[in-house]
Design a protein around this motif. Sequence first.
Motif, PDB file in Angstrom:
ATOM      1  N   THR A  65       0.833  -1.204   0.000  1.00 44.36           N
ATOM      2  CA  THR A  65       0.000   0.000   0.000  1.00 44.36           C
ATOM      3  C   THR A  65       0.874   1.264   0.000  1.00 44.36           C
ATOM      4  O   THR A  65       2.032   1.223   0.418  1.00 44.36           O
ATOM      5  CB  THR A  65      -0.921   0.018   1.237  1.00 44.36           C
ATOM      6  OG1 THR A  65      -0.109  -0.089   2.415  1.00 44.36           O
ATOM      7  CG2 THR A  65      -1.921  -1.117   1.199  1.00 44.36           C
TER       8      THR A  65
ATOM      9  N   LEU B 258       1.785   9.021   5.553  1.00 43.88           N
ATOM     10  CA  LEU B 258       0.502   8.351   5.773  1.00 43.88           C
ATOM     11  C   LEU B 258       0.542   6.984   5.104  1.00 43.88           C
ATOM     12  O   LEU B 258       0.750   6.887   3.887  1.00 43.88           O
ATOM     13  CB  LEU B 258      -0.634   9.198   5.199  1.00 43.88           C
ATOM     14  CG  LEU B 258      -0.700  10.643   5.730  1.00 43.88           C
ATOM     15  CD1 LEU B 258      -1.764  11.453   4.991  1.00 43.88           C
ATOM     16  CD2 LEU B 258      -0.972  10.655   7.235  1.00 43.88           C
TER      17      LEU B 258
ATOM     18  N   TYR C 259      -1.460   4.380   3.745  1.00 49.20           N
ATOM     19  CA  TYR C 259      -2.862   4.365   3.329  1.00 49.20           C
ATOM     20  C   TYR C 259      -3.339   2.950   3.020  1.00 49.20           C
ATOM     21  O   TYR C 259      -3.123   2.430   1.930  1.00 49.20           O
ATOM     22  CB  TYR C 259      -3.048   5.278   2.116  1.00 49.20           C
ATOM     23  CG  TYR C 259      -4.476   5.403   1.653  1.00 49.20           C
ATOM     24  CD1 TYR C 259      -5.524   5.511   2.566  1.00 49.20           C
ATOM     25  CD2 TYR C 259      -4.788   5.422   0.304  1.00 49.20           C
ATOM     26  CE1 TYR C 259      -6.835   5.629   2.134  1.00 49.20           C
ATOM     27  CE2 TYR C 259      -6.095   5.539  -0.139  1.00 49.20           C
ATOM     28  CZ  TYR C 259      -7.106   5.641   0.793  1.00 49.20           C
ATOM     29  OH  TYR C 259      -8.417   5.753   0.365  1.00 49.20           O
TER      30      TYR C 259
ATOM     31  N   THR D 215      -6.210   1.175   0.123  1.00 48.54           N
ATOM     32  CA  THR D 215      -6.025   0.594  -1.221  1.00 48.54           C
ATOM     33  C   THR D 215      -5.923  -0.927  -1.190  1.00 48.54           C
ATOM     34  O   THR D 215      -5.668  -1.553  -2.216  1.00 48.54           O
ATOM     35  CB  THR D 215      -4.772   1.158  -1.932  1.00 48.54           C
ATOM     36  OG1 THR D 215      -3.621   0.693  -1.232  1.00 48.54           O
ATOM     37  CG2 THR D 215      -4.770   2.670  -1.974  1.00 48.54           C
TER      38      THR D 215
ATOM     39  N   ILE E 254      -6.584  12.463   0.405  1.00 43.19           N
ATOM     40  CA  ILE E 254      -6.707  11.019   0.645  1.00 43.19           C
ATOM     41  C   ILE E 254      -8.020  10.752   1.363  1.00 43.19           C
ATOM     42  O   ILE E 254      -8.312  11.380   2.388  1.00 43.19           O
ATOM     43  CB  ILE E 254      -5.531  10.512   1.521  1.00 43.19           C
ATOM     44  CG1 ILE E 254      -4.201  10.866   0.856  1.00 43.19           C
ATOM     45  CG2 ILE E 254      -5.637   9.007   1.738  1.00 43.19           C
ATOM     46  CD1 ILE E 254      -3.000  10.633   1.766  1.00 43.19           C
TER      47      ILE E 254
ATOM     48  N   CYS F 298     -10.003   8.683   3.668  1.00 45.63           N
ATOM     49  CA  CYS F 298      -9.969   7.624   4.689  1.00 45.63           C
ATOM     50  C   CYS F 298     -11.275   7.653   5.458  1.00 45.63           C
ATOM     51  O   CYS F 298     -12.076   8.562   5.301  1.00 45.63           O
ATOM     52  CB  CYS F 298      -8.794   7.824   5.635  1.00 45.63           C
ATOM     53  SG  CYS F 298      -8.955   9.277   6.693  1.00 45.63           S
TER      54      CYS F 298
ATOM     55  N   SER G 136      -9.845   6.021  10.941  1.00 44.04           N
ATOM     56  CA  SER G 136      -8.467   6.174  10.480  1.00 44.04           C
ATOM     57  C   SER G 136      -7.889   7.517  10.892  1.00 44.04           C
ATOM     58  O   SER G 136      -6.694   7.635  11.189  1.00 44.04           O
ATOM     59  CB  SER G 136      -8.395   6.068   8.953  1.00 44.04           C
ATOM     60  OG  SER G 136      -9.003   4.886   8.497  1.00 44.04           O
TER      61      SER G 136
ATOM     62  N   LEU H   6      -3.501   5.094   8.064  1.00 44.92           N
ATOM     63  CA  LEU H   6      -4.893   5.357   7.686  1.00 44.92           C
ATOM     64  C   LEU H   6      -5.492   3.997   7.366  1.00 44.92           C
ATOM     65  O   LEU H   6      -5.254   3.425   6.312  1.00 44.92           O
ATOM     66  CB  LEU H   6      -4.951   6.306   6.480  1.00 44.92           C
ATOM     67  CG  LEU H   6      -4.328   7.684   6.705  1.00 44.92           C
ATOM     68  CD1 LEU H   6      -4.490   8.558   5.467  1.00 44.92           C
ATOM     69  CD2 LEU H   6      -4.912   8.381   7.922  1.00 44.92           C
TER      70      LEU H   6
ATOM     71  N   HIS I 253     -10.662   2.867   3.911  1.00 43.55           N
ATOM     72  CA  HIS I 253     -11.092   3.794   2.854  1.00 43.55           C
ATOM     73  C   HIS I 253     -12.341   4.575   3.256  1.00 43.55           C
ATOM     74  O   HIS I 253     -13.250   4.017   3.860  1.00 43.55           O
ATOM     75  CB  HIS I 253     -11.392   2.994   1.584  1.00 43.55           C
ATOM     76  CG  HIS I 253     -11.323   3.814   0.334  1.00 43.55           C
ATOM     77  ND1 HIS I 253     -12.186   4.859   0.093  1.00 43.55           N
ATOM     78  CD2 HIS I 253     -10.483   3.770  -0.717  1.00 43.55           C
ATOM     79  CE1 HIS I 253     -11.887   5.402  -1.080  1.00 43.55           C
ATOM     80  NE2 HIS I 253     -10.849   4.761  -1.584  1.00 43.55           N
TER      81      HIS I 253
END
Length: 362
Positions: free
Chosen positions: A31, A51, A53, A56, A286, A288, A292, A324, A327
């Motif tokens: 990620t 971050l 993330y 994904t 982004i 999130c 998160s 994070l 999603h």
Amino acid sequence: MNEWQGVIHHYREYLPVSDATPVVTLLEGNTPLLRAYWLEQQLGKGFEVYLKYEGTNPTCSFKDRGMTVAVSKAIEEGQKAVICASTGNTSASAAAYAARGGIICAVLIPKDAIALGKLAQALVHGATVIALRGNFDDALRLVREITEKYPIRLVNSINPHRIEGQKTASFEICDRLGSAPDFHCIPVGNAGNITAYWKGYKEYLQYKKIEYTPRMLGFQAAGAAPIVRGFPIEKPETIATAIRIGNPASWKKAENARDESGGIIDIVTDEEIMDAYKIIVSKEGIFCEPASAASVAGLMKQAQRGYFKKALQEKGKIKIVCTLTGHGLKDPDVAIKYSPPAIESSTNIDEVVEKIGLSNKL
Ligand code: F0G
């Protein structure tokens, strides 16, 4: 082949798998680790913020790292079914990996208390979804009891295979940075993830892949902060439904991660969570989910309190990673509620231009 083939393939030597393990993967992991430039500017000189993330991942949360290992091992050991309690993400992930592995999945979720996208995921992947008239802690208690009595594998993070898979996030961060960060900020709910990250960092130190480990900074929502308060919360409450948990299963392990790493576990209010959420989505770009944002809310709060002052003086520059965890699309209700509304218009160009706000600039 150099293509990414999932966390079991990539980190096989660190995981409890063998050639006999049937690998059930949706190519999770790998990620993005994104620099948070806007946040860095706000925090001031010396802050290098990243971050991690996890949105994904294939089912859009960090749970997939653990679920690939848990479901693969369950199938290796002859299990035909898996079960979990969940605030939403674990159920989404379990449902998807069970579908992929061709086994049955049942999930217990608190009724009317999980984000819409997560419910859709569990349903669409064909899990049997039990909407419990109770909270997450009730669901976990039931799932533990059921798995003691019936031939079905528990895939909550008390299953050690979940922790094994999730520790790969630490490996990825170290592989990317070429070292560990100085601090790692992370939301804490059932406390499996902070446990997993800390295990990952410790193992990388042991294997001499890194020279030091970060301080782990865990953050609970103020209305669901049993570890910080020191006792279970009977009716946990927070807008961040993913971490609405009153009696975390990995409570002691989270305290260990905090104490061994020299870190903290602290509280962030719903207001602080939503302030951080707005920054992450509108300034860093982004998307999130609310839970998160607890990691970034915690970072901002501690920075304001001067928590990083000493480290900044000593090192000049500090690297901080915030996870994070999921999603933003998973929780469209919160996303829409906390954003300015769409503006309705007729098809008349003058009206559209006016409503965009262009007309007074012409
Ligand atoms: N962030 C998100 C988006 C989560 O879904 C969770 C946990 C956490 C943070 C906290 O991680 O529990 O390991 O401390 N969600 C679980 C679930 C409880 O059922 O999906 P943790």
